[in-house]
Structure formats: C-alpha cells, structure tokens
Scaffold this motif. Sequence first.
Motif, short mmCIF file in Angstrom:
data_model
loop_
_atom_site.label_atom_id
_atom_site.label_comp_id
_atom_site.label_asym_id
_atom_site.label_seq_id
_atom_site.Cartn_x
_atom_site.Cartn_y
_atom_site.Cartn_z
N LEU A 187 -22.21 72.58 31.11
CA LEU A 187 -23.15 71.61 30.54
C LEU A 187 -22.64 70.18 30.74
CD1 LEU A 187 -24.34 73.22 27.19
CD2 LEU A 187 -25.65 72.92 29.29
N SER A 188 -21.33 69.99 30.60
CA SER A 188 -20.76 68.65 30.79
C SER A 188 -21.01 68.14 32.21
CB SER A 188 -19.26 68.67 30.51
OG SER A 188 -19.00 68.88 29.15
N GLN A 189 -20.88 69.03 33.20
CA GLN A 189 -21.09 68.59 34.58
C GLN A 189 -22.55 68.25 34.85
OE1 GLN A 189 -18.91 67.58 36.35
NE2 GLN A 189 -17.07 68.83 36.42
N THR A 190 -23.45 68.92 34.17
CA THR A 190 -24.86 68.55 34.28
C THR A 190 -25.10 67.15 33.73
OG1 THR A 190 -25.68 70.82 34.18
CG2 THR A 190 -27.17 69.11 33.41
N VAL A 191 -24.53 66.89 32.55
CA VAL A 191 -24.63 65.56 31.95
C VAL A 191 -23.99 64.53 32.87
CG1 VAL A 191 -23.93 64.13 29.99
CG2 VAL A 191 -24.73 66.47 29.60
N ASN A 192 -22.86 64.89 33.46
CA ASN A 192 -22.16 63.99 34.37
C ASN A 192 -23.04 63.61 35.55
OD1 ASN A 192 -20.00 62.54 35.55
ND2 ASN A 192 -19.32 64.35 36.68
N GLU A 193 -23.75 64.59 36.12
CA GLU A 193 -24.62 64.26 37.24
C GLU A 193 -25.68 63.24 36.83
OE1 GLU A 193 -28.26 65.76 39.96
OE2 GLU A 193 -27.09 67.36 39.03
N PHE A 194 -26.33 63.48 35.70
CA PHE A 194 -27.39 62.57 35.25
C PHE A 194 -26.84 61.15 35.08
CE2 PHE A 194 -29.91 66.09 32.76
CZ PHE A 194 -30.10 66.77 33.95
N GLN A 195 -25.67 61.05 34.44
CA GLN A 195 -25.12 59.73 34.16
C GLN A 195 -24.67 59.02 35.44
OE1 GLN A 195 -22.18 59.79 31.04
NE2 GLN A 195 -23.61 60.58 29.52
N CYS A 196 -24.11 59.79 36.38
CA CYS A 196 -23.67 59.17 37.64
C CYS A 196 -24.84 58.74 38.50
CB CYS A 196 -22.76 60.14 38.41
SG CYS A 196 -21.13 60.34 37.68
N SER A 197 -25.93 59.49 38.48
CA SER A 197 -27.12 59.05 39.20
C SER A 197 -27.68 57.78 38.59
CB SER A 197 -28.20 60.14 39.17
OG SER A 197 -27.97 61.13 40.14
N ALA A 198 -27.69 57.74 37.27
CA ALA A 198 -28.27 56.59 36.58
C ALA A 198 -27.40 55.35 36.70
CB ALA A 198 -28.49 56.93 35.10
N ASN A 199 -26.07 55.53 36.61
CA ASN A 199 -25.18 54.37 36.59
C ASN A 199 -23.75 54.86 36.82
OD1 ASN A 199 -23.68 52.04 35.95
ND2 ASN A 199 -25.21 51.37 34.47
N MET A 200 -23.39 55.00 38.07
CA MET A 200 -22.10 55.59 38.43
C MET A 200 -20.93 54.77 37.89
SD MET A 200 -20.90 56.64 42.24
CE MET A 200 -19.21 56.44 42.80
N ALA A 201 -21.00 53.47 38.00
CA ALA A 201 -19.90 52.62 37.54
C ALA A 201 -19.66 52.78 36.05
CB ALA A 201 -20.19 51.16 37.88
N PHE A 202 -20.73 52.88 35.28
CA PHE A 202 -20.60 53.06 33.83
C PHE A 202 -20.03 54.43 33.51
CE2 PHE A 202 -22.12 54.69 29.82
CZ PHE A 202 -21.85 53.66 28.94
N ALA A 203 -20.53 55.46 34.18
CA ALA A 203 -20.12 56.83 33.88
C ALA A 203 -18.63 57.04 34.11
CB ALA A 203 -20.92 57.82 34.72
N MET A 204 -18.04 56.24 34.97
CA MET A 204 -16.62 56.41 35.28
C MET A 204 -15.72 56.16 34.07
SD MET A 204 -16.51 54.61 39.02
CE MET A 204 -14.70 54.57 39.08
N TYR A 205 -16.13 55.31 33.14
CA TYR A 205 -15.28 55.03 31.98
C TYR A 205 -15.02 56.31 31.20
CZ TYR A 205 -16.03 50.03 32.80
OH TYR A 205 -16.06 48.76 33.37
N GLY A 206 -16.07 57.06 30.94
CA GLY A 206 -15.91 58.31 30.21
C GLY A 206 -15.28 59.40 31.06
N GLY A 207 -15.61 59.45 32.34
CA GLY A 207 -15.06 60.47 33.22
C GLY A 207 -13.55 60.40 33.33
N LEU A 208 -13.02 59.19 33.46
CA LEU A 208 -11.57 59.02 33.54
C LEU A 208 -10.89 59.40 32.22
CD1 LEU A 208 -11.75 55.71 35.51
CD2 LEU A 208 -10.46 57.72 36.27
N THR A 209 -11.54 59.11 31.13
CA THR A 209 -11.00 59.48 29.83
C THR A 209 -10.85 60.99 29.71
OG1 THR A 209 -12.01 57.53 28.82
CG2 THR A 209 -11.36 59.31 27.33
N MET A 210 -11.85 61.72 30.19
CA MET A 210 -11.79 63.17 30.11
C MET A 210 -10.70 63.74 31.01
SD MET A 210 -13.81 64.17 27.78
CE MET A 210 -13.08 62.74 26.95
N GLY A 211 -10.48 63.12 32.18
CA GLY A 211 -9.40 63.57 33.05
C GLY A 211 -8.05 63.39 32.42
N ALA A 212 -7.84 62.22 31.80
CA ALA A 212 -6.57 61.95 31.12
C ALA A 212 -6.39 62.88 29.92
CB ALA A 212 -6.52 60.49 30.68
N THR A 213 -7.47 63.14 29.21
CA THR A 213 -7.41 64.04 28.06
C THR A 213 -6.99 65.44 28.48
OG1 THR A 213 -9.15 62.77 26.94
CG2 THR A 213 -8.75 65.01 26.15
N ALA A 214 -7.56 65.91 29.60
CA ALA A 214 -7.21 67.25 30.08
C ALA A 214 -5.73 67.37 30.37
CB ALA A 214 -8.04 67.57 31.33
#
Length: 596
Positions: free
Chosen positions: A109-136
Amino acid sequence: MPIYKAPVEDVTFLLNDVFQIDRYDNLPGFSDASADVREAIIGEAAKLAEEVLQPLNRVGDLEGCKRHDDSSVTTPKGFKEAYKQIVEGGWLGLSAPTEYGGQGLPVTLSQTVNEFQCSANMAFAMYGGLTMGATAALIVHGSEEQKKTYVPKMVAGEWTGTMNLTEPHCGTDLGLLRTKAVRQADGSFKISGTKIFISAGEHDLAPNIIHLVLARIEGAPAGIKGVSLFVVPKFMVNPDGTVGARNGVACGSIEHKMGIHGNSTCVMNYDNATGWLIGEENKGMQGMFVMMNEARLGVAVQGLAQSEVAYQNAVAYARERIQGRSLTGPKAPDKAADPIIVHPDVRRTLLSIRAFNEAARAMVVWTSLKSDVAHRSQDPKDRQAADDHMGLMTPVMKGYMTDMGFANAVQAQQMYGGHGYIAEWGMEQFVRDARIAMIYEGANGIQALDLVGRKLPRDGGRAVMAFFAEVGSFAKEQGSNDAMKPFVTPLSTALGHLQQATTWLMQNAMAKPDNAGAAATDYMHLFALVTFGYMWAKMAKVAQDKIAAGDSSTYLTTKLVTGRFFMERVIPETAAHLARLQAGCATVMELPAEAF
C-alpha cells in the motif's frame, strides 16, 4: 497547466484481482488492510496527490529552495502546509511497525501511495521517501536507544531523515570516502567532512533532521572495509526527547541542478559534529544497503510515476490538438483538421508508454508483496524465496524503469511538438525531473553490473532459476488456451532469449569479465522485458476470466488491447538485446582511450 489523476482503477485491479492481496491475510498487518480499508486509503491518497501536491509541482520547480546566510533553507511556497497534511494524515507511517507508532499496514500500500505522490510532485515526495529509508536502516541496525530516540519521531513525520554517502571525489566507489570519525570518551564520535548531493539535507519542514552518515573511524582499514555508519542529528536530542542544542552540521550550499528544484539538494559540511555509531564498526555498508535497497525501489517507482503523469498529459493534448487529416479520411469533418490522436504514429507512441506504465505498476505491486512476505512471513522458505526475488529484481526495476521513465517523458513531450519545449505546458519539467532517477541511488550502469556480477550468480543462481521456472510454468499452463496464445507465445520466445543470454554470460563472463560489462545493460533490459511480458500475460488472463464471467467494462477490453500491443510491438526487442550482448566485448574494448 499539467493535469494528474491517480490510476485508482488500475491499482485496484492489480491488488484485488491479479495478485489477490487478500490471500496474504495470514501475514501481520494484511488483515487490517481489508478491501474497504484499502479503498479508503487509496482514495484519500489519490485526493491528496491530485488536490494538494500536484498544484505545487510547478510552484516548486519555479521557486526552488533558498539558502539563507545562517545556512537555513526554506522550501517553496505551500510545501510546509502540504507536509503538515502528510504528517497529520499519518502517511509516512502507513507501513511502519506499530511498536514505533506506525500503522503496520503492507508495504504494498505504501508503494501505491508513493507512486501517486511522485507523479503529482516528485520533488516534494522525496522528503518523506528519504525519511523512510533512513528509518528502515535504524530499525534494522540501530541500537535500542537509537530506535527509541529517533524512529517514532521519524515515523510520525515530526522529524525527517537523510542519507549522506557521496563526497566530491567519491560517488559509486564509497571505499574512497574521506569523512572521518574521531572516537570520544563518552562513546560518541566527532564527524568531520563534506558530503554532496544530499537530498533534503536542510529545509524548514520539520524541526529536526536525522542524518545517516558514512565515515571512516581513525585507524580503520582502507577501502570499503573501513567504512562505518553514524547517526548525526541536526539538533541534539535532550533526555526527554525534545530538541536541544545545534549540532556541528550545516548546509554549505544548495546544488543548482537540472530538475527536482523543489527538493533541497545540499552540500553538507560536518565540523566536529557529534554522531553515534550505527551497528558495528567498519560494517557501515550493511546499514547503507538497507537504505539503498529501500531507496532503489522508491526510485524505480519514480520512473513509473513520471512516465504516468507525462502520458496522461500527452493523451489529453493529443485528443485536443488539431493538426492534419487522418490517413483514412477525415475523422472530424466539421473541423479544419483532425485531432492528432487519429495518426498511427501518435497512437504507437502513446500505447508504448501506456504498455510500460501498466506492466511497471504490476511489477511494483508484485515485488512489494514479496517485500511484505520477506519481512512478515513466519515460513523460512517463503521468506527466503521472497528475499531472493527482491535481490534479483531490485536492480532490474531501478535500472529499466528509470531508463524508460525518462525515455517515455521525452516521448510524451514529443506529442506536444514545439509546445512541449515551452515551460508553461509542464512537459519539459517531467523530462528534467525524470532524468535524475537514472543517476542517483546507483547509476543505471551500476545496476546492470550488480545484476550480472552479483545477483545472477548469488546462491548458485537460485533466484534466477526460480524466476525461469515460474514464468515457464505459467506459459506451459496457458499454452493450450487459444485466447492466451497472443500473450504466451511471445512470452515464451522472450523467455528463451533470456535463458540463452544467461547461458552465454555463464560461459563467457568468468574467463573474460569485460564480456559481462559490455553485456550488462542489454541483459538488464532483456530481463525487464521478459518480466513485463509475464506481468502482461498474468493481467490478460485475469481480464479474460472477468470478461467471460460477464464483466464487459471498457477497462478490461482496453487492458487486453494494450497487452497485445506490448506483445506485438515491444517484447520482440528481446531479440535485439540478445544479439547485442552475444557480440561480446571485442569492439567495445578495442579502441585505445585516446581514440575516443
């Protein structure tokens, strides 16, 4: 102005019908993601992407981020308010473990949400995406104290995270890095050095930024075996969890770059910054690879996401732009010319992009489910098989999906003619934004080498043999089904090409490693085409079954036509890839460097 509508129907078809996500209800978190919950999440994610993030995409591109004299950075207008909605909605913690405040729902489900956000605004979506990578990385390799201190805040989105790997002289070859770590009496380290290309390195979206930094402890072995990973917060954290004094890390400058202007890509200066070791000394690559593998799948989704939004805009333009007459006679006789969507080459271009998008989305869902199995299943065999799949497919997805995501953005731009080159239409931003995905988190040539040099021979080729068996079994099972022959016959041919290519590499790469290097990118693309063909065959089977059961929706008939197009016009490219890689490295390596 560009448009975007989240592909909710396609995602729902994949989750419910093709991959039957409810079959995984025995895994933790899946039973909580019932059909109605999934529908609500996907619907709200679509609304957020379409109504909040997409309108800010051009704003972020035009304004960019601004660094101030005190080294602080402000994000484009509207980004802070949008990020607040992300935090309040709990979107960053959707699939994070419940013990850290996450919702524990499937990564799928997260990857589905990720696709929507990256299509809408890739630069913005990166802030949260990097946070999740560091969290992992922290969850896997951090100490209990580190996890308690940082992870809940990051999962909530209250604090953000980064990855600090690259240095001016050191990108892919991290063994060359010079950032140093000096041991302190209290067990901490003082980190000094400069990192570049650090996405979301400094910004105003959250009160603290948790940097994960690769550095070399004084006296450590040379090369990659002497690299350690550290957590270095922008602000120190007080014992009660509040933000304390400023640490010795600052943004030296913002990179002036081709695209993703709304994301603050920073030069980060570490000047005796206090950091703490994550995991074992000199084993920093273990934690780094957790971040990188998370990031590589996210970047693969970015390739799909930019292709999807570019496609949607190209289709809208092609339906409206009047230019020339159909080769078979006027289709809009009441107008001075026909819309360009009547022209075969326009349709070929659009169908090529669409066929990629739908197969790529299927591959994302398929692989995300494998990730969930790898992390949640109690069955060791299932976990191992899923982990094998992830290891094999990660470089294929990152490399091919971003190569094609950029190429498709260019092709979509081409539909606009000269208007595609003009900024106000938005198409040139999609091209610029898509370009970075081929480069960061491991340039695509490195992905191809990783596939050929590491992932294929790993565990005696166990993963690739399992893939061959799965695709071959499906083709054999469907071989007597006349309706499936337009899908199965080309898939079987392509699978044969991939098997020949694999055998050729086994026979020619060990004795002459340059053969592997020269073949790597062709092999990666060949592998991806076979995988996409398998995705199309699976989707076609489900669509045919639903139609036979009485569902005559336009969605399903369109799905079958698009799939047949892929099988007729795209998958035959496997023959060319096979021929190229079998040519070997002779001409590639023959010229001396000065002859280029």
